[in-house]
Write an enzyme that holds these catalytic residues in place. Structure first.
Site, PDB file in Angstrom:
ATOM      1  N   HIS A  18      -2.199   5.661   5.918  1.00  0.00           N
ATOM      2  CA  HIS A  18      -1.235   5.268   7.089  1.00  0.00           C
ATOM      3  C   HIS A  18       0.112   4.613   7.609  1.00  0.00           C
ATOM      4  CE1 HIS A  18      -1.484   3.700  11.379  1.00  0.00           C
ATOM      5  NE2 HIS A  18      -0.277   2.782  11.351  1.00  0.00           N
ATOM      6  N   ASP A  67      -5.889   8.593   6.350  1.00  0.00           N
ATOM      7  CA  ASP A  67      -5.574   7.104   7.043  1.00  0.00           C
ATOM      8  C   ASP A  67      -6.482   6.569   7.766  1.00  0.00           C
ATOM      9  OD1 ASP A  67      -4.435   5.821   9.639  1.00  0.00           O
ATOM     10  OD2 ASP A  67      -2.696   6.999   9.391  1.00  0.00           O
ATOM     11  N   SER A  85       3.852   4.787  13.352  1.00  0.00           N
ATOM     12  CA  SER A  85       2.671   4.275  14.934  1.00  0.00           C
ATOM     13  C   SER A  85       2.979   3.439  15.578  1.00  0.00           C
ATOM     14  CB  SER A  85       1.977   2.441  13.501  1.00  0.00           C
ATOM     15  OG  SER A  85       0.770   2.641  14.076  1.00  0.00           O
TER      16      SER A  85
END
Length: 249
Positions: free
Chosen positions: A228, A198, A101
């Site tokens: 995610h 996600d 991320s």
């Protein structure tokens, strides 16, 4: 699990880290926004590195996990400084960076700053430029006004009982580190992993990142139904295999 150690920073703060000695390339895990180094992916990669005799490093940015400082004082530039200081002072030789991320953004920035040290890059639901392209774009006009006026905005988090706090400083400073407005040349193979379910970073974002990269090899893997975090046993097995492939080459 390794004993957590602390790296002193010039401003008196400390970066918490755990380091496993072994052969290079060293695998370095860079976590996400408000995440920490004790997550499923980091611990699984550490266990695998230890079993195979590979060097490994995980750490927490300012205001994250076991590091000192207030989260709200953090910016992309500060967290990049923490990352570079930790990598420069605690590792030698080649690196395989694994960024999740926001850690994907930081990994790309580290790669740009230290290209000679890169052996490979693994990006998991990477979110470069998220402050501008996702956070700011996703705000209502009222919320944006409040963020500019008050300097901070709280939003419920689906990952924590505590609300997520976004600061105007994070947005403004983030503009100095945007990557997707131009090509980024990298000297090493890159792997992008992204779940197609996600809710935080759209899966086609990884395709945009791949299009911006100029690297010897860029492979994007989309996981149908993946979320995610990509932390299921199958996700972890895929991640480990990907990291091992780049470490071996």
């Amino acid at each position: 699990m390794d004993r957590v150690e602390r790296l002193q920073r010039p401003d008196g703060n400390t970066v918490a880290y755990a380091k496993t000695d072994g052969r290079t390339p060293t695998v370095v895990f860079l976590g996400g926004f408000r995440s920490d180094m004790t997550g499923t992916k980091a611990i699984a990669l550490e266990a695998r590195a230890r079993a195979s005799g590979r060097a490994f490093l995980r750490f927490d940015y300012l205001g994250h996990g076991q590091s000192s400082g207030r989260f709200e004082d953090g910016t992309i530039g500060r967290w990049l400084d923490d990352s570079l200081a930790t990598i420069d002072q605690l590792t030698t030789g080649k690196l395989v960076l694994v960024g999740s991320s926001m850690g994907g953004w930081l990994s790309l920035l580290v790669a740009r700053a230290r290209p000679d040290r890169l052996a490979g890059l693994v990006l998991i639901a990477a979110a470069p430029d998220f402050t501008e392209r996702m956070l700011l774009k996703g705000l209502s006009p009222e919320d944006r006004l409040a963020l500019e006026r008050d300097g901070r905005l709280e939003r419920p988090s689906q990952y924590s009982p505590e609300p997520s706090v976004f600061t105007w400083k994070l947005i403004e400073e983030g503009r100095r580190h945007l990557l997707l407005d131009k090509k980024l040349a990298l000297p090493c193979p890159v792997r992008l992993l992204h779940g197609q379910s996600d809710p935080d970073v759209p899966w086609d974002y990884s395709l945009k990142i791949a299009a911006h990269l100029e690297a010897p090899e860029v492979i994007t893997t989309l996981i149908k139904g993946g979320d995610h975090r990509l932390s299921t046993p199958a996700d972890i097995a895929r991640l480990i295999a990907t990291v091992e492939e780049l470490s071996a080459s």
